[in-house]
Design a protein around this motif. Structure first.
Motif, PDB file in Angstrom:
ATOM      1  N   TYR A   1       0.833  -1.213   0.000  1.00 29.46           N
ATOM      2  CA  TYR A   1       0.000   0.000   0.000  1.00 29.46           C
ATOM      3  C   TYR A   1       0.858   1.250   0.000  1.00 29.46           C
ATOM      4  CZ  TYR A   1      -3.369  -3.556   1.220  1.00 29.46           C
ATOM      5  OH  TYR A   1      -4.124  -4.686   1.227  1.00 29.46           O
ATOM      6  N   ASN A   2       1.874   1.269  -0.860  1.00 25.45           N
ATOM      7  CA  ASN A   2       2.805   2.377  -0.934  1.00 25.45           C
ATOM      8  C   ASN A   2       2.218   3.544  -1.722  1.00 25.45           C
ATOM      9  OD1 ASN A   2       4.846   1.122   0.508  1.00 25.45           O
ATOM     10  ND2 ASN A   2       5.581   0.061  -1.291  1.00 25.45           N
ATOM     11  N   LEU A   3       1.331   4.244  -1.090  1.00 28.01           N
ATOM     12  CA  LEU A   3       0.779   5.438  -1.707  1.00 28.01           C
ATOM     13  C   LEU A   3       1.763   6.576  -1.498  1.00 28.01           C
ATOM     14  CD1 LEU A   3      -2.899   5.079  -0.510  1.00 28.01           C
ATOM     15  CD2 LEU A   3      -1.926   4.388  -2.694  1.00 28.01           C
ATOM     16  N   ILE A   4       1.705   7.553  -2.358  1.00 29.94           N
ATOM     17  CA  ILE A   4       2.596   8.698  -2.240  1.00 29.94           C
ATOM     18  C   ILE A   4       1.989   9.652  -1.218  1.00 29.94           C
ATOM     19  CG2 ILE A   4       3.651  10.620  -3.478  1.00 29.94           C
ATOM     20  CD1 ILE A   4       3.507   8.802  -6.000  1.00 29.94           C
ATOM     21  N   GLU A   5       2.695   9.825  -0.101  1.00 26.92           N
ATOM     22  CA  GLU A   5       2.161  10.568   1.036  1.00 26.92           C
ATOM     23  C   GLU A   5       1.790  12.019   0.724  1.00 26.92           C
ATOM     24  OE1 GLU A   5       4.563  10.229   4.536  1.00 26.92           O
ATOM     25  OE2 GLU A   5       4.770   8.069   4.301  1.00 26.92           O
ATOM     26  N   THR A   6       2.500  12.621  -0.217  1.00 26.88           N
ATOM     27  CA  THR A   6       2.238  14.031  -0.522  1.00 26.88           C
ATOM     28  C   THR A   6       1.040  14.216  -1.450  1.00 26.88           C
ATOM     29  OG1 THR A   6       3.855  13.959  -2.320  1.00 26.88           O
ATOM     30  CG2 THR A   6       4.628  14.721  -0.161  1.00 26.88           C
ATOM     31  N   LEU A   7       0.494  13.108  -1.965  1.00 28.36           N
ATOM     32  CA  LEU A   7      -0.673  13.176  -2.840  1.00 28.36           C
ATOM     33  C   LEU A   7      -1.917  12.761  -2.071  1.00 28.36           C
ATOM     34  CD1 LEU A   7       0.708  11.480  -6.096  1.00 28.36           C
ATOM     35  CD2 LEU A   7       0.692  13.903  -5.500  1.00 28.36           C
ATOM     36  N   ASN A   8      -3.048  13.337  -2.461  1.00 23.43           N
ATOM     37  CA  ASN A   8      -4.304  12.914  -1.842  1.00 23.43           C
ATOM     38  C   ASN A   8      -4.791  11.634  -2.527  1.00 23.43           C
ATOM     39  OD1 ASN A   8      -5.784  13.622  -4.198  1.00 23.43           O
ATOM     40  ND2 ASN A   8      -6.050  15.716  -3.448  1.00 23.43           N
ATOM     41  N   ILE A   9      -5.920  11.110  -2.076  1.00 25.42           N
ATOM     42  CA  ILE A   9      -6.420   9.844  -2.615  1.00 25.42           C
ATOM     43  C   ILE A   9      -6.662   9.938  -4.117  1.00 25.42           C
ATOM     44  CG2 ILE A   9      -8.361   8.219  -2.559  1.00 25.42           C
ATOM     45  CD1 ILE A   9      -8.631   8.965   0.437  1.00 25.42           C
ATOM     46  N   LYS A  10      -7.330  11.003  -4.529  1.00 21.40           N
ATOM     47  CA  LYS A  10      -7.632  11.169  -5.957  1.00 21.40           C
ATOM     48  C   LYS A  10      -6.342  11.204  -6.780  1.00 21.40           C
ATOM     49  CE  LYS A  10      -9.849  14.301  -9.226  1.00 21.40           C
ATOM     50  NZ  LYS A  10     -10.609  15.544  -9.405  1.00 21.40           N
ATOM     51  N   GLU A  11      -5.365  11.946  -6.310  1.00 22.84           N
ATOM     52  CA  GLU A  11      -4.103  12.069  -7.047  1.00 22.84           C
ATOM     53  C   GLU A  11      -3.359  10.741  -7.116  1.00 22.84           C
ATOM     54  OE1 GLU A  11      -3.238  16.770  -5.994  1.00 22.84           O
ATOM     55  OE2 GLU A  11      -2.570  15.203  -4.617  1.00 22.84           O
ATOM     56  N   ASN A  12      -3.424   9.946  -6.036  1.00 22.94           N
ATOM     57  CA  ASN A  12      -2.790   8.625  -6.048  1.00 22.94           C
ATOM     58  C   ASN A  12      -3.468   7.684  -7.029  1.00 22.94           C
ATOM     59  OD1 ASN A  12      -0.477   7.855  -4.139  1.00 22.94           O
ATOM     60  ND2 ASN A  12      -1.704   9.226  -2.880  1.00 22.94           N
ATOM     61  N   ILE A  13      -4.768   7.826  -7.212  1.00 30.38           N
ATOM     62  CA  ILE A  13      -5.492   6.996  -8.176  1.00 30.38           C
ATOM     63  C   ILE A  13      -5.173   7.430  -9.602  1.00 30.38           C
ATOM     64  CG2 ILE A  13      -7.794   6.380  -9.048  1.00 30.38           C
ATOM     65  CD1 ILE A  13      -8.762   6.683  -6.093  1.00 30.38           C
ATOM     66  N   ILE A  14      -5.104   8.722  -9.805  1.00 31.72           N
ATOM     67  CA  ILE A  14      -4.911   9.289 -11.147  1.00 31.72           C
ATOM     68  C   ILE A  14      -3.474   9.143 -11.656  1.00 31.72           C
ATOM     69  CG2 ILE A  14      -4.841  11.496 -12.386  1.00 31.72           C
ATOM     70  CD1 ILE A  14      -7.339  12.312 -10.876  1.00 31.72           C
ATOM     71  N   LEU A  15      -2.496   9.190 -10.781  1.00 32.83           N
ATOM     72  CA  LEU A  15      -1.086   9.205 -11.197  1.00 32.83           C
ATOM     73  C   LEU A  15      -0.708   8.105 -12.183  1.00 32.83           C
ATOM     74  CD1 LEU A  15       1.739  10.434 -11.050  1.00 32.83           C
ATOM     75  CD2 LEU A  15       2.143   8.982  -9.040  1.00 32.83           C
ATOM     76  N   PRO A  16      -0.948   6.829 -11.868  1.00 32.99           N
ATOM     77  CA  PRO A  16      -0.532   5.795 -12.837  1.00 32.99           C
ATOM     78  C   PRO A  16      -1.272   5.890 -14.167  1.00 32.99           C
ATOM     79  CG  PRO A  16      -1.593   4.803 -10.906  1.00 32.99           C
ATOM     80  CD  PRO A  16      -1.492   6.256 -10.657  1.00 32.99           C
ATOM     81  N   LEU A  17      -2.511   6.363 -14.122  1.00 35.23           N
ATOM     82  CA  LEU A  17      -3.270   6.526 -15.369  1.00 35.23           C
ATOM     83  C   LEU A  17      -2.676   7.648 -16.213  1.00 35.23           C
ATOM     84  CD1 LEU A  17      -6.849   6.186 -13.862  1.00 35.23           C
ATOM     85  CD2 LEU A  17      -5.564   4.448 -15.119  1.00 35.23           C
ATOM     86  N   SER A  18      -2.298   8.728 -15.557  1.00 37.75           N
ATOM     87  CA  SER A  18      -1.677   9.847 -16.277  1.00 37.75           C
ATOM     88  C   SER A  18      -0.349   9.432 -16.891  1.00 37.75           C
ATOM     89  CB  SER A  18      -1.457  11.027 -15.329  1.00 37.75           C
ATOM     90  OG  SER A  18      -2.677  11.512 -14.852  1.00 37.75           O
ATOM     91  N   LEU A  19       0.443   8.679 -16.130  1.00 42.25           N
ATOM     92  CA  LEU A  19       1.738   8.216 -16.634  1.00 42.25           C
ATOM     93  C   LEU A  19       1.579   7.275 -17.825  1.00 42.25           C
ATOM     94  CD1 LEU A  19       3.635   7.624 -13.275  1.00 42.25           C
ATOM     95  CD2 LEU A  19       3.896   9.538 -14.874  1.00 42.25           C
ATOM     96  N   ALA A  20       0.430   6.605 -17.881  1.00 39.77           N
ATOM     97  CA  ALA A  20       0.155   5.693 -18.992  1.00 39.77           C
ATOM     98  C   ALA A  20      -0.525   6.408 -20.156  1.00 39.77           C
ATOM     99  CB  ALA A  20      -0.722   4.540 -18.510  1.00 39.77           C
ATOM    100  N   ASN A  21      -0.599   7.732 -20.082  1.00 43.99           N
ATOM    101  CA  ASN A  21      -1.202   8.562 -21.132  1.00 43.99           C
ATOM    102  C   ASN A  21      -2.663   8.222 -21.407  1.00 43.99           C
ATOM    103  OD1 ASN A  21       1.132  10.160 -21.670  1.00 43.99           O
ATOM    104  ND2 ASN A  21       2.001   8.439 -22.785  1.00 43.99           N
ATOM    105  N   VAL A  22      -3.379   7.862 -20.354  1.00 44.69           N
ATOM    106  CA  VAL A  22      -4.816   7.625 -20.483  1.00 44.69           C
ATOM    107  C   VAL A  22      -5.481   8.986 -20.663  1.00 44.69           C
ATOM    108  CG1 VAL A  22      -6.862   6.774 -19.279  1.00 44.69           C
ATOM    109  CG2 VAL A  22      -4.692   5.538 -19.075  1.00 44.69           C
TER     110      VAL A  22
END
Length: 57
Positions: A8-29
């Motif tokens: 459960y290594n979420l990025i502490e400086t990001l909120n829940i929404k940002e942690n969900i969105i990050l991998p999708l953004s990196l994948a150019n979704v």
């Protein structure tokens, strides 16, 4: 492409929404698809929370 958080290594400086969105953004979704998937995740969490509270009673 996806992330698997085994501890459960979420990025502490990001909120829940940002942690969900990050991998999708990196994948150019595309943004509209990100919002669609985000909504599905949030709805799933609501159902899980309801199940947890139902089992405690």
């Amino acid at each position: 492409m996806g992330f698997i958080f085994q501890d459960y290594n979420l990025i502490e400086t990001l909120n829940i929404k940002e942690n969900i969105i990050l991998p999708l953004s990196l994948a150019n979704v595309p943004p509209h698809e990100i919002e669609k998937r985000l909504k599905m995740v949030v709805e799933s969490l609501v159902y899980i929370e309801a199940i947890i509270h139902t089992k405690r009673r």
